[in-house]
Design a protein around this motif. Sequence first.
Motif, mmCIF file in Angstrom:
data_model
loop_
_atom_site.group_PDB
_atom_site.id
_atom_site.type_symbol
_atom_site.label_atom_id
_atom_site.label_comp_id
_atom_site.label_asym_id
_atom_site.label_seq_id
_atom_site.Cartn_x
_atom_site.Cartn_y
_atom_site.Cartn_z
ATOM 1 N N GLU A 132 0.831 -1.211 0.000
ATOM 2 C CA GLU A 132 0.000 0.000 0.000
ATOM 3 C C GLU A 132 0.862 1.257 0.000
ATOM 4 O O GLU A 132 0.657 2.165 -0.818
ATOM 5 N N VAL A 133 1.817 1.338 0.933
ATOM 6 C CA VAL A 133 2.667 2.528 1.004
ATOM 7 C C VAL A 133 3.536 2.639 -0.240
ATOM 8 O O VAL A 133 3.680 3.716 -0.833
ATOM 9 N N LEU A 134 4.127 1.533 -0.671
ATOM 10 C CA LEU A 134 5.002 1.571 -1.841
ATOM 11 C C LEU A 134 4.248 1.958 -3.102
ATOM 12 O O LEU A 134 4.828 2.537 -4.032
ATOM 13 N N SER A 135 2.955 1.680 -3.121
ATOM 14 C CA SER A 135 2.131 2.026 -4.283
ATOM 15 C C SER A 135 1.561 3.430 -4.202
ATOM 16 O O SER A 135 0.829 3.857 -5.112
ATOM 17 N N GLY A 136 1.849 4.145 -3.125
ATOM 18 C CA GLY A 136 1.410 5.531 -3.020
ATOM 19 C C GLY A 136 0.388 5.789 -1.944
ATOM 20 O O GLY A 136 -0.051 6.933 -1.761
ATOM 21 N N GLY A 137 0.009 4.758 -1.184
ATOM 22 C CA GLY A 137 -0.907 4.964 -0.066
ATOM 23 C C GLY A 137 -0.147 5.375 1.179
ATOM 24 O O GLY A 137 1.074 5.470 1.189
ATOM 25 N N GLY A 138 -0.883 5.634 2.241
ATOM 26 C CA GLY A 138 -0.241 5.964 3.510
ATOM 27 C C GLY A 138 0.081 7.419 3.704
ATOM 28 O O GLY A 138 0.572 7.820 4.768
ATOM 29 N N GLY A 139 -0.142 8.245 2.678
ATOM 30 C CA GLY A 139 0.034 9.683 2.842
ATOM 31 C C GLY A 139 1.461 10.174 2.775
ATOM 32 O O GLY A 139 1.734 11.331 3.124
#
Length: 368
Positions: A68-75
């Motif tokens: 999720e974060v690596l794909s652009g999530g997490g802000g």
Amino acid sequence: MPITCDCLIIGGGIAGIGLAAHLGAERSTVILEMEDAPGRHATGRSAAIFIRNYGNATLRALNGASVEVLSGGGGFAETGFLSPRGELVVAKADEMERFSAYLQGADGLEEIPVAEARRLFPILSDDHVAAAHEAGAADIDVDRLLQAYLRAARHAGSRLVTSARVSAISRKGDVWRVEAGGETYEAPVLVNAAGAWADTVAGLAGLPPLGIQPYRRSAAILPAPEGMDVSSWPAVVSASEAWYAKPEAGKLLVSPADEDPLEPQDAWPDDMVLAEGLDRFEKATTVSVTRVERSWAGLRSFAPDRTPVAGFSDRADGFLWLAGQGGYGIQTSPALSRLAADLILGRTPALAPAVVAALDPGRFNSYG
């Protein structure tokens, strides 16, 4: 007067800075980095690729939890940190046992005809008998990820102190006291995110080592084969991990996949090890290595069971291990940083309980 904070992190690589970013403004945080800039060692020398099926079951769970974060999530960024690459696992006849083991329980890894593998990687030699393709494997923009974490950490009030090599650690009451770079720091929570130096830091704190061993991993940049555009080629690894290669800025990054134990240090490649690895690459392909444009080495640090260590020590209050990430530190950093933040903040971890238990330092009966 000592500099005080809620959480003191030793190590300014992707693990330590990622943790500060995930803690946000809920804890005042200081990061101590012994070099003059963050990400100088393992973080800055990564092969920079996300492979969901890389590592054991615990690591694969961490890989999945990091997407999720690596794909652009997490802000942390408006866009993701991944770009399509794909990965091939290739095997000769004597590598079939390792090839079958790699496919066991794999997610998104598809066995393909060797002819198809050769279409994707045209220089593959004709003595390969099996291949598998993970289409979802992707390049990671490591520097942009590190800088995104650093911006988030600083925005939340975290402070990064460089050229701050730790010289002494002590415990007074419920506070850790650390001497580093001519200053004294105090915090109730001390995080050991020191990479190859993790056991050294533990020793300064009076804790037994976990047996985290640094291993050298070398790499070289080779010119692209004459007349070939390598930009769309996948990353390729032999099933026995005798070598791997991936496109890099129009050239080929090739590694002998070496794993020689070393003391913590600024690692350099061994010419003989590199030459032997490039010879294995030559024998697996149809090209000859005529020129090495540059080479380097870094340290990958593993715990005895090859699984990262993330959790509070049961030997000393407020001492949290975040180490032993091996060659998986970049692609697992979102999940491991979030876990460490959850533990510090007293939140229920987002990871499954079995994964959290597999990472806990208490799993080593004779260690800390």
